[in-house]
Scaffold this active site. Structure first.
Site, PDB file in Angstrom:
ATOM      1  N   CYS A  95      38.927  -8.369  27.487  1.00  0.00           N
ATOM      2  CA  CYS A  95      40.228  -8.625  27.925  1.00  0.00           C
ATOM      3  C   CYS A  95      41.035  -8.692  26.806  1.00  0.00           C
ATOM      4  CB  CYS A  95      40.094 -10.011  28.395  1.00  0.00           C
ATOM      5  SG  CYS A  95      39.474 -11.275  27.236  1.00  0.00           S
ATOM      6  N   ASP A 144     -19.246 -37.176  36.517  1.00  0.00           N
ATOM      7  CA  ASP A 144     -20.640 -37.638  35.791  1.00  0.00           C
ATOM      8  C   ASP A 144     -21.686 -37.759  36.719  1.00  0.00           C
ATOM      9  OD1 ASP A 144     -19.371 -37.746  33.510  1.00  0.00           O
ATOM     10  OD2 ASP A 144     -18.558 -39.596  33.862  1.00  0.00           O
ATOM     11  N   LYS A 152     -23.897 -32.852  59.222  1.00  0.00           N
ATOM     12  CA  LYS A 152     -23.064 -33.962  58.985  1.00  0.00           C
ATOM     13  C   LYS A 152     -24.136 -35.334  59.417  1.00  0.00           C
ATOM     14  CE  LYS A 152     -19.369 -36.768  61.126  1.00  0.00           C
ATOM     15  NZ  LYS A 152     -18.340 -36.718  61.784  1.00  0.00           N
ATOM     16  N   ASP A 166     -24.393 -33.120  31.078  1.00  0.00           N
ATOM     17  CA  ASP A 166     -23.209 -33.041  30.144  1.00  0.00           C
ATOM     18  C   ASP A 166     -22.854 -31.819  29.678  1.00  0.00           C
ATOM     19  OD1 ASP A 166     -21.557 -33.212  27.762  1.00  0.00           O
ATOM     20  OD2 ASP A 166     -21.911 -35.350  27.957  1.00  0.00           O
ATOM     21  N   PHE A 217     -11.527 -33.959  26.305  1.00  0.00           N
ATOM     22  CA  PHE A 217     -10.403 -34.828  26.834  1.00  0.00           C
ATOM     23  C   PHE A 217     -11.014 -36.099  27.030  1.00  0.00           C
ATOM     24  CE2 PHE A 217      -8.349 -30.781  26.721  1.00  0.00           C
ATOM     25  CZ  PHE A 217      -7.008 -31.001  26.823  1.00  0.00           C
ATOM     26  N   LYS A 247     -16.776 -40.378  22.200  1.00  0.00           N
ATOM     27  CA  LYS A 247     -17.072 -39.222  23.203  1.00  0.00           C
ATOM     28  C   LYS A 247     -17.203 -38.169  22.347  1.00  0.00           C
ATOM     29  CE  LYS A 247     -15.199 -37.189  27.483  1.00  0.00           C
ATOM     30  NZ  LYS A 247     -14.419 -37.360  28.426  1.00  0.00           N
ATOM     31  N   LYS A 269     -20.453 -35.550  22.094  1.00  0.00           N
ATOM     32  CA  LYS A 269     -20.466 -34.115  22.976  1.00  0.00           C
ATOM     33  C   LYS A 269     -20.198 -33.098  21.824  1.00  0.00           C
ATOM     34  CE  LYS A 269     -18.531 -36.097  27.057  1.00  0.00           C
ATOM     35  NZ  LYS A 269     -19.210 -35.551  28.010  1.00  0.00           N
TER      36      LYS A 269
END
Length: 397
Positions: free
Chosen positions: A152, A272, A282, A298, A316, A334, A338
């Protein structure tokens, strides 16, 4: 990288076919979306020809009635270039009355905008307020306009950034995880009682999905192992997705991928325990007074002797801890049991089913790093970045 290029009605829109061409030459896939007014500035056929993809002009004319939502799954980033004052105002104020504003409202991955407009429009207080809101609240990254002569004949700040600048901005980090091989687990597992009944947990899979999206948007190579999740995740063509049902299937998938894994991120929530007996038919309720449970293997412990040297393991821990010290004790115990290299811990009340989380990352050497409440996308960015740094350090030992 898969880029959604949204084009709005700035005169700079005429540059977008060249932008598409330059990005295509770098190996990126481009899908374009164009507002009605932008079609006065750039030809849809030109964009279709350069991108080799259909151009979105009107979500009501799309074969997929959920195109404005599903495009989020089909692309890695949203780039609005040029972004005019109108679209900036719409997005900042949650207005969804055209294809681009509607797509933007539902977009959850990386988002960039490159404004282009007259300098008086750019400096207008309303525009600056909306730009600030997009950056600070909606997590867009700004590709700043440049100073120069306008179409412009005015002179000042407002010109679209140079195409090379735009490309450098959106691709600067897209390969920082290149050649690193990730395996990510996500979601909940099921354990079947009979053909229609099972036990599970309420993991949504949102954290695992956010981690995958962070990795793929930065050039990492991933195997995504998915259990039961709230939302199905589309996987990049270079990656692999494995769908699992039970904890045993999850374990088998993880072990099968170990030889091809640099960083294993165990964001899934496996059960677990499983029923001692799983019935073929069923079971009538009058015949089922109790369910005996037996312990599952595990998964992380089973990786100890099968992972290759140098593989980093990220675990986690979602706990019902009342205090930070209690959370730390659970998490560190943990991690050590692990044999993980680092563990991402949170209180269940802070994360399950939510789009946010409050995490603390603990390391084998006693270090830890705590974060305030973040979106799961922000958590994923921190987790992956730290995991990569730890993995690189491990290669030097």
């Amino acid at each position: 990288m898969r880029i959604l290029l949204a084009v709005t009605s700035s005169i700079s829109a005429y540059k977008t076919p060249m932008l598409v061409s330059m990005l295509k030459k770098q190996g990126h896939e481009i899908i374009c979306a164009v507002t009605k007014n932008a079609q006065n500035m750039v030809g849809v056929k030109a964009l279709e020809t350069m991108s080799s993809n259909h151009v979105i002009t009107d979500i009501w004319q799309e074969d997929d009635v959920l195109r404005h939502i599903n495009i989020n799954k089909e692309t890695d980033i949203l780039l609005i270039a040029p972004a005019d004052a109108n679209i900036i105002g719409k997005i900042a104020n949650g207005i969804c009355d055209d294809a681009i504003s509607t797509i933007a409202c539902a977009y959850t991955k990386k988002k960039y905008f490159a404004p282009a407009m007259n300098t008086h429009m750019w400096l207008n207080k309303a525009t600056q307020k909306n730009v600030k809101y997009m950056i600070e609240e909606l997590e867009y990254e700004l590709i700043e306009p440049e100073s120069g002569n306008m179409a412009c004949n005015d002179k000042g700040v407002g010109r679209l950034a140079e195409l090379e600048t735009i490309i450098k901005k959106i691709t600067s980090n897209d390969n920082k995880y290149q050649n690193i091989k990730f395996t990510i687990t996500s979601g909940a597992t099921k354990e079947w009682i009979d053909p229609i009944r099972y036990i599970t947990n309420n993991s949504s899979g949102k954290m695992g999905a956010s981690i995958y999206e962070e990795i793929v948007s930065n050039g990492g190579i991933s195997t995504y192992i998915e259990g039961e999740v709230n939302t199905n995740l589309n996987i990049h063509s270079n990656d692999k997705k494995i769908k699992v049902d039970t904890t045993k299937q999850l374990q088998e998938a993880v072990l099968n991928e170990l030889d091809n894994t640099d960083i294993l991120i165990m964001a899934a929530a496996p059960l677990d325990f499983r029923p001692a007996v799983s019935y073929d038919k069923k079971v009538k309720k009058q015949n089922l007074n109790s369910i005996e449970l037996i312990e599952n293997d595990d998964i992380l412990a089973s990786t100890k002797d099968k992972k290759k040297k140098g593989t980093l393991i990220v675990s986690f821990a979602a706990e019902t801890a009342e205090t930070d010290d209690e959370l730390k004790n659970y998490a560190v115990d943990k991690m050590n049991r692990k044999n993980a290299d680092m563990i991402v811990a949170n209180k269940i009340k802070d994360a399950i089913g939510k789009d946010t989380n409050k995490i603390t990352i603990f390391f084998r050497d006693g270090r830890y790093k705590s974060y305030p409440i973040l979106s799961k996308k922000e958590c994923a960015k921190e987790i992956v970045s730290i995991a990569v740094e730890e993995w690189k350090n491990k290669q030097q030992l």
